[in-house]
Scaffold this motif. Structure first.
Motif, mmCIF file in Angstrom:
data_model
loop_
_atom_site.group_PDB
_atom_site.id
_atom_site.type_symbol
_atom_site.label_atom_id
_atom_site.label_comp_id
_atom_site.label_asym_id
_atom_site.label_seq_id
_atom_site.Cartn_x
_atom_site.Cartn_y
_atom_site.Cartn_z
ATOM 1 N N CYS A 74 0.854 -1.198 0.000
ATOM 2 C CA CYS A 74 0.000 0.000 0.000
ATOM 3 C C CYS A 74 0.884 1.240 0.000
ATOM 4 C CB CYS A 74 -0.934 -0.019 1.205
ATOM 5 S SG CYS A 74 -1.904 1.490 1.366
ATOM 6 N N ARG A 75 1.947 1.208 0.804
ATOM 7 C CA ARG A 75 2.855 2.367 0.859
ATOM 8 C C ARG A 75 3.595 2.541 -0.457
ATOM 9 N NH1 ARG A 75 3.017 4.233 5.998
ATOM 10 N NH2 ARG A 75 2.034 2.784 7.436
ATOM 11 N N VAL A 76 4.027 1.410 -1.021
ATOM 12 C CA VAL A 76 4.722 1.483 -2.315
ATOM 13 C C VAL A 76 3.776 2.098 -3.353
ATOM 14 C CG1 VAL A 76 5.797 0.120 -4.151
ATOM 15 C CG2 VAL A 76 6.185 -0.501 -1.744
ATOM 16 N N HIS A 77 2.533 1.608 -3.373
ATOM 17 C CA HIS A 77 1.522 2.140 -4.283
ATOM 18 C C HIS A 77 1.335 3.636 -4.060
ATOM 19 C CE1 HIS A 77 -3.107 2.470 -5.032
ATOM 20 N NE2 HIS A 77 -2.454 2.898 -6.080
ATOM 21 N N PHE A 78 1.170 3.998 -2.777
ATOM 22 C CA PHE A 78 0.913 5.405 -2.443
ATOM 23 C C PHE A 78 2.002 6.312 -3.008
ATOM 24 C CE2 PHE A 78 1.494 9.197 0.085
ATOM 25 C CZ PHE A 78 0.214 9.735 0.102
ATOM 26 N N TRP A 79 3.251 5.983 -2.725
ATOM 27 C CA TRP A 79 4.341 6.884 -3.128
ATOM 28 C C TRP A 79 4.559 6.881 -4.626
ATOM 29 C CZ3 TRP A 79 5.435 10.784 -0.376
ATOM 30 C CH2 TRP A 79 5.272 10.739 1.012
ATOM 31 N N LEU A 80 4.522 5.704 -5.248
ATOM 32 C CA LEU A 80 4.720 5.680 -6.707
ATOM 33 C C LEU A 80 3.610 6.463 -7.396
ATOM 34 C CD1 LEU A 80 5.863 2.005 -7.502
ATOM 35 C CD2 LEU A 80 7.265 4.070 -7.341
ATOM 36 N N TYR A 81 2.359 6.207 -6.987
ATOM 37 C CA TYR A 81 1.213 6.849 -7.649
ATOM 38 C C TYR A 81 1.252 8.358 -7.448
ATOM 39 C CZ TYR A 81 -3.639 7.192 -9.350
ATOM 40 O OH TYR A 81 -4.771 7.483 -10.083
ATOM 41 N N ASN A 82 1.469 8.756 -6.196
ATOM 42 C CA ASN A 82 1.325 10.173 -5.883
ATOM 43 C C ASN A 82 2.560 11.013 -6.203
ATOM 44 O OD1 ASN A 82 -1.449 10.422 -4.933
ATOM 45 N ND2 ASN A 82 -0.785 8.864 -3.468
ATOM 46 N N LEU A 83 3.656 10.343 -6.556
ATOM 47 C CA LEU A 83 4.784 11.097 -7.118
ATOM 48 C C LEU A 83 4.646 11.138 -8.638
ATOM 49 C CD1 LEU A 83 7.736 9.848 -4.881
ATOM 50 C CD2 LEU A 83 6.674 12.112 -4.870
ATOM 51 N N ALA A 84 4.226 10.026 -9.231
ATOM 52 C CA ALA A 84 4.147 9.975 -10.702
ATOM 53 C C ALA A 84 2.993 10.816 -11.254
ATOM 54 C CB ALA A 84 4.006 8.521 -11.163
ATOM 55 N N LEU A 85 1.865 10.869 -10.543
ATOM 56 C CA LEU A 85 0.702 11.584 -11.099
ATOM 57 C C LEU A 85 0.974 13.078 -11.323
ATOM 58 C CD1 LEU A 85 -2.177 11.557 -12.158
ATOM 59 C CD2 LEU A 85 -3.011 11.667 -9.793
ATOM 60 N N PRO A 86 1.480 13.806 -10.308
ATOM 61 C CA PRO A 86 1.752 15.221 -10.586
ATOM 62 C C PRO A 86 2.823 15.421 -11.658
ATOM 63 C CG PRO A 86 2.455 14.629 -8.343
ATOM 64 C CD PRO A 86 1.705 13.469 -8.884
ATOM 65 N N VAL A 87 3.837 14.540 -11.675
ATOM 66 C CA VAL A 87 4.876 14.666 -12.709
ATOM 67 C C VAL A 87 4.233 14.478 -14.091
ATOM 68 C CG1 VAL A 87 6.957 13.598 -13.675
ATOM 69 C CG2 VAL A 87 6.762 13.932 -11.198
ATOM 70 N N ALA A 88 3.370 13.459 -14.208
ATOM 71 C CA ALA A 88 2.716 13.199 -15.494
ATOM 72 C C ALA A 88 1.849 14.396 -15.906
ATOM 73 C CB ALA A 88 1.863 11.928 -15.405
ATOM 74 N N MET A 89 1.098 14.948 -14.967
ATOM 75 C CA MET A 89 0.191 16.047 -15.297
ATOM 76 C C MET A 89 0.958 17.304 -15.723
ATOM 77 S SD MET A 89 -2.867 14.839 -15.045
ATOM 78 C CE MET A 89 -2.174 13.335 -15.705
ATOM 79 N N ILE A 90 2.032 17.610 -14.972
ATOM 80 C CA ILE A 90 2.823 18.808 -15.311
ATOM 81 C C ILE A 90 3.528 18.604 -16.652
ATOM 82 C CG2 ILE A 90 4.809 20.209 -14.604
ATOM 83 C CD1 ILE A 90 3.876 19.618 -11.652
#
Ligand code: HEM
Ligand code: HEM
Length: 130
Positions: A74-90
């Motif tokens: 869950c933690r791995v998911h949390f950090w990967l998802y929530n670091l990658a999403l803003p990078v992808a959007m920007i």
């Protein structure tokens, strides 16, 4: 009382991030409507769908399956998802504004995002027996 699953990690953070993306996503929608410039519509769509809708749903699912949210995955998911999403959007914003150099950045962030989604799916699948 915060939305803590019985034995799992707090799920409140997923909801809070979802709310943040809801404001950003709909804010961009209003801006697009008012400016009549719809160039960023895929960013708007994914801020709302990968941000607002998916993060809120993820929070609900972790709350429903505490064993999944207690897992290290869950933690791995949390950090990967929530670091990658803003990078992808920007990166997508910069790409659609004409800077092709951000294409690969968006691509790599999307792959990380996808990897985190696979981790989420496997983790919940394995921990959703009850
Ligand atoms: C204040 C709220 C919102 C406003 C003002 C708004 C505005 C817009 C505008 C102007 C477009 C571009 C339409 C086009 O160029 O064809 C658009 C597209 C889109 N919006 Fe929103 N939107 C809002 C909320 C939402 C929400 C909450 C979601 C999803 C949960 C969403 C999902 C989408 C999607 C998926 C598209 C792309 C549709 C397509 O493929 O043509 N929007 N929106
Ligand atoms: C890793 C995750 C994802 C990636 C890499 C991805 C990628 C893409 C791409 C490349 C397009 C085509 C954009 C275009 O033609 O301009 C697209 C469109 C779309 N995607 Fe996704 N997507 C993802 C997740 C999702 C999710 C989870 C949803 C819904 C819950 C979603 C809903 C849509 C919709 C409604 C469209 C059509 C509107 C648009 O073009 O923006 N996507 N996506």
């Amino acid at each position: 009382m915060q939305a803590t699953a019985v034995t799992g990690a707090p799920t409140r953070i997923w909801y809070r991030l979802a709310l943040l993306y809801f404001v950003l996503g709909t804010g961009l929608g209003v801006y697009m409507g008012m400016s009549e410039d719809h160039t960023l519509f895929p960013v708007h769509a994914h801020l709302n769908l990968l941000g607002w809708a998916s993060l809120a749903l993820t929070g609900f699912i972790y709350e429903r399956f505490p064993a999944a949210s207690a897992s290290i995955w869950c933690r791995v998911h949390f950090w990967l998802y929530n670091l990658a999403l803003p990078v992808a959007m920007i990166a997508l914003v910069l790409l659609f504004k004409g800077d092709a150099a951000f294409g690969p950045v968006a691509g790599i962030a999307s792959i990380v995002l996808f990897a985190s989604i696979v981790i989420f799916a496997v983790n919940v699948w394995r921990n959703s027996a009850s």
